[in-house]
Design an enzyme around this catalytic site. Structure first.
Site, PDB file in Angstrom:
ATOM      1  N   SER A  51       0.825  -1.202   0.000  1.00  0.00           N
ATOM      2  CA  SER A  51       0.000   0.000   0.000  1.00  0.00           C
ATOM      3  C   SER A  51       0.861   1.255   0.000  1.00  0.00           C
ATOM      4  CB  SER A  51      -0.903   0.023   1.237  1.00  0.00           C
ATOM      5  OG  SER A  51      -1.580   1.262   1.348  1.00  0.00           O
ATOM      6  N   TYR A  93      -2.134  -0.598  10.062  1.00  0.00           N
ATOM      7  CA  TYR A  93      -2.054  -1.084   8.685  1.00  0.00           C
ATOM      8  C   TYR A  93      -0.878  -0.420   7.964  1.00  0.00           C
ATOM      9  CZ  TYR A  93      -3.635  -2.243   3.931  1.00  0.00           C
ATOM     10  OH  TYR A  93      -3.726  -2.706   2.642  1.00  0.00           O
TER      11      TYR A  93
END
Length: 313
Positions: free
Chosen positions: A172, A232
């Site tokens: 990501s 995350y």
């Protein structure tokens, strides 16, 4: 609003370009793979993983779809087989060392190894602007240590090839070291993680361990960690760093035994993980991962991509 609209239009234009590129078949010269080429996709029972498995199988590879839950994985594999695709299933829990060992033994015995590994299995418990760290340990264990442990178990089983075996880690942009927003505030740590000279497995592990300890002590908010989807983001920062580290470690393998490893950001995809609130389809989100897995004979390794373009870490 004015500054966001052009960015949105630019992204949509790029996605349209990629959709067009996807319709152009690979030439015989570009197709280094065959039906004997084995690709493993972790977390392949739904979302991006399912779509990566579908696209790889559609290109003619033999795909091993894995899932923590056997029933979900079997159902997903059956759906793809009904489309006439070569897809097999095996249970794999990336948090369970015995499950990883069992899977590695099975793929060696059944297929003689593998050629492509797509580390897709991952979790994120925050939706929208939520930023709870209640599940931080599970997020880091799954997204970082899961990838690391699966990769290290399967590298010895990656088959020799003139074009090299491939590892693709789904990551990501939230894990970028030097993004304008959502980056580590500690400049020294950023520089250590950014330099291949100072980057090490110990440094990555120590970074995530420090974060988890601060979460446990409830001091992480003053620790200079990313402010958006903190757990995350930290897990994906670790994945990006690990990808670069492994590229360096694998770079001295002789010709015929090369392994190329890269990571990519699929975007904010409309899947269960985003609560179906994303702005990218699963098909488009899977595209760059499949493209990286199938790159012709080009020694691209240790890089981060989004929408088929390299992005700075």
């Amino acid at each position: 609003m004015g500054s966001k609209e052009p960015a949105k239009e630019k992204r949509e234009k790029r996605l349209q370009e990629i959709s067009l590129l996807r319709t152009i078949p690979y030439s015989d010269h570009q197709r280094w793979w065959s039906s004997e080429t084995v690709a493993v996709v972790t977390g392949g029972n739904r979302g991006i993983g399912f779509e990566i498995a579908r696209q790889l199988a559609d290109h003619g590879l033999s795909v091993i779809l894995t899932s923590r839950e056997s029933s979900a994985g079997l159902e997903a594999a059956n759906v793809l087989r009904e489309l006439g695709l070569s897809v097999d299933f095996h249970q794999l829990d990336v948090l369970d060392s015995l499950s990883i060992k069992t899977f590695a033994e099975w793929i060696q015995q059944t297929h003689g190894g593998l050629d492509v590994l797509v580390n897709n299995a991952g979790v994120n418990y925050n939706m929208g602007s939520d930023n709870s760290v209640e599940n931080a340990k599970n997020v880091v264990d799954t997204n970082y240590y899961g990838i690391k442990n699966v990769t290290e178990a399967l590298i010895p089983l990656m088959r020799p090839s003139a074009v090299g075996a491939r590892i693709v880690n789904v990551s990501s942009r939230l894990g970028r070291l030097n993004g304008k927003r959502n980056r580590l505030e500690d400049k020294d740590l950023r520089e250590q993680l950014a330099s291949v000279e100072t980057l090490s497995e110990e440094l990555i592990d120590r970074t995530v361990s420090t974060f988890l300890q601060q979460v446990e002590d409830d001091t992480y908010t003053s620790g200079g960690w990313p402010q958006v989807n903190t757990d995350y983001s930290v897990s994906k920062l670790a994945v990006n760093a690990y990808t670069r580290l492994m590229a360096k470690k694998l770079s001295d393998r002789p010709n015929g035994q090369k392994i190329y490893i890269n990571c990519y950001c699929p975007g904010w995809v409309k899947t269960a993980m985003t609560g179906w609130a994303g702005n990218v389809s699963a098909e488009d989100g899977a595209d760059t991962g499949v493209w990286l897995a199938l790159l012709p004979d080009q020694a691209i390794t240790g890089k981060f991509f989004a929408e088929r373009r390299e992005v700075k870490f």
